[in-house]
Structures are given as structure tokens and as C-alpha cells.
Design a protein around this motif. Structure first.
Motif, PDB file in Angstrom:
ATOM      1  N   GLY A   1       0.840  -1.191   0.096  1.00 20.58           N
ATOM      2  CA  GLY A   1       0.163  -0.149   0.045  1.00 20.58           C
ATOM      3  C   GLY A   1       0.776   1.206  -0.180  1.00 20.58           C
ATOM      4  O   GLY A   1       0.201   2.381   0.025  1.00 20.58           O
ATOM      5  N   ARG A   2       2.209   1.176  -0.251  1.00 24.68           N
ATOM      6  CA  ARG A   2       2.902   2.398  -0.185  1.00 24.68           C
ATOM      7  C   ARG A   2       4.057   2.323  -1.349  1.00 24.68           C
ATOM      8  O   ARG A   2       4.515   1.137  -1.700  1.00 24.68           O
ATOM      9  N   VAL A   8      17.184   8.230   2.997  1.00 23.38           N
ATOM     10  CA  VAL A   8      16.336   7.162   2.553  1.00 23.38           C
ATOM     11  C   VAL A   8      15.241   6.638   3.921  1.00 23.38           C
ATOM     12  O   VAL A   8      14.286   6.777   3.774  1.00 23.38           O
ATOM     13  N   LEU A   9      16.214   6.464   4.961  1.00 20.44           N
ATOM     14  CA  LEU A   9      15.618   6.000   6.312  1.00 20.44           C
ATOM     15  C   LEU A   9      14.785   7.057   6.749  1.00 20.44           C
ATOM     16  O   LEU A   9      13.536   6.642   7.336  1.00 20.44           O
ATOM     17  N   GLU A  10      15.003   8.401   6.647  1.00 18.92           N
ATOM     18  CA  GLU A  10      13.880   9.478   7.186  1.00 18.92           C
ATOM     19  C   GLU A  10      12.647   9.237   6.063  1.00 18.92           C
ATOM     20  O   GLU A  10      11.592   9.515   6.646  1.00 18.92           O
ATOM     21  N   ALA A  11      12.943   9.228   4.893  1.00 17.94           N
ATOM     22  CA  ALA A  11      11.753   9.244   3.948  1.00 17.94           C
ATOM     23  C   ALA A  11      10.716   7.993   4.370  1.00 17.94           C
ATOM     24  O   ALA A  11       9.666   8.069   4.354  1.00 17.94           O
ATOM     25  N   LEU A  12      11.617   6.865   4.533  1.00 16.84           N
ATOM     26  CA  LEU A  12      10.811   5.618   4.782  1.00 16.84           C
ATOM     27  C   LEU A  12      10.000   5.925   6.268  1.00 16.84           C
ATOM     28  O   LEU A  12       8.958   5.366   6.181  1.00 16.84           O
ATOM     29  N   ARG A  13      10.602   6.389   7.361  1.00 13.44           N
ATOM     30  CA  ARG A  13       9.949   6.823   8.497  1.00 13.44           C
ATOM     31  C   ARG A  13       8.517   7.508   8.060  1.00 13.44           C
ATOM     32  O   ARG A  13       7.627   7.302   8.719  1.00 13.44           O
ATOM     33  N   ARG A  14       8.913   8.704   7.376  1.00 17.16           N
ATOM     34  CA  ARG A  14       7.568   9.542   7.074  1.00 17.16           C
ATOM     35  C   ARG A  14       6.491   8.858   6.545  1.00 17.16           C
ATOM     36  O   ARG A  14       5.224   8.909   6.680  1.00 17.16           O
ATOM     37  N   LEU A  15       7.165   7.835   5.384  1.00 13.45           N
ATOM     38  CA  LEU A  15       5.992   7.329   4.909  1.00 13.45           C
ATOM     39  C   LEU A  15       5.285   6.115   5.385  1.00 13.45           C
ATOM     40  O   LEU A  15       3.977   5.759   5.472  1.00 13.45           O
ATOM     41  N   GLN A  56      -4.981   0.939  -4.582  1.00 13.97           N
ATOM     42  CA  GLN A  56      -4.237  -0.034  -3.387  1.00 13.97           C
ATOM     43  C   GLN A  56      -3.351   0.977  -2.481  1.00 13.97           C
ATOM     44  O   GLN A  56      -2.696   0.543  -1.603  1.00 13.97           O
ATOM     45  N   LEU A  57      -3.258   2.216  -2.930  1.00  8.91           N
ATOM     46  CA  LEU A  57      -2.176   3.024  -2.282  1.00  8.91           C
ATOM     47  C   LEU A  57      -3.048   3.537  -0.805  1.00  8.91           C
ATOM     48  O   LEU A  57      -4.118   3.737  -0.683  1.00  8.91           O
ATOM     49  N   ASP A  58      -2.158   3.409   0.295  1.00  6.57           N
ATOM     50  CA  ASP A  58      -2.485   3.639   1.609  1.00  6.57           C
ATOM     51  C   ASP A  58      -1.905   5.204   2.084  1.00  6.57           C
ATOM     52  O   ASP A  58      -2.303   5.695   2.936  1.00  6.57           O
ATOM     53  N   ALA A  59      -0.975   5.707   1.119  1.00  4.85           N
ATOM     54  CA  ALA A  59      -0.126   6.815   1.388  1.00  4.85           C
ATOM     55  C   ALA A  59       0.064   7.381   0.121  1.00  4.85           C
ATOM     56  O   ALA A  59       0.017   6.590  -0.903  1.00  4.85           O
TER      57      ALA A  59
END
Length: 87
Positions: free
Chosen positions: A16-17, A77-84, A45-48
């Protein structure tokens, strides 16, 4: 084709992301095509929102110290993944 769209779409439908991370700039970069395909074929199907992480809108310098300032790094990348994930 240099792009395995089926695998990308399967992943998006399962999670979903989508985070598209690449060294090119976000504006009109290769990630924009990936985002367009996700929006066209897996929007329901996207949740974000689809997130993109790319290099800064600048030429890539040759000096390693300066290159790391322009291109996305692991922490970016880690920060973007956390936000997502938190969306």
C-alpha cells in the motif's frame, strides 16, 4: 525494458506504499515515470501518497565530499521511509 513494472506494482499492491529513491533529480527524473505507472495501475491500493527521493536540482560534483551533499544518502532514505510508514 530496464524497468520491472510488474514487480513494482505487486509490491505496491501488497504494501500500500511506494518510496522511489534514486540519484537523479525528482523533477522529470526516472522516478517520475515509476510514480506515473504506480498512479495509473495501483492507485486504488495506495494507503499513502507516492513518495519520491532524488538528488538535489544541481549538477553532481566530482568531489566525494560535495557529491554526498547532492545525492540522497542512507539517512535520507531512512527518514523518507519513516515519514512514509507514519503517514
Amino acid at each position: 525494458l530496464p524497468l520491472d513494472s510488474d514487480t513494482i506494482l505487486e509490491s505496491v499492491k501488497r504494501t500500500g506504499r511506494a518510496l522511489i529513491a534514486h540519484e537523479d533529480v525528482e523533477f522529470m527524473g526516472f522516478g517520475a515515470e515509476i510514480a506515473a505507472q504506480i498512479a495509473e495501475h495501483a492507485f486504488g491500493q495506495l494507503d499513502a501518497p507516492i513518495m519520491r527521493l532524488g538528488g538535489k536540482f544541481s549538477m553532481v560534483p566530482h568531489a566525494p565530499g560535495l557529491e554526498s551533499e547532492v545525492l540522497p544518502q542512507n539517512n535520507d532514505v531512512l527518514e523518507a521511509l519513516r515519514r512514509l510508514i507514519e503517514y
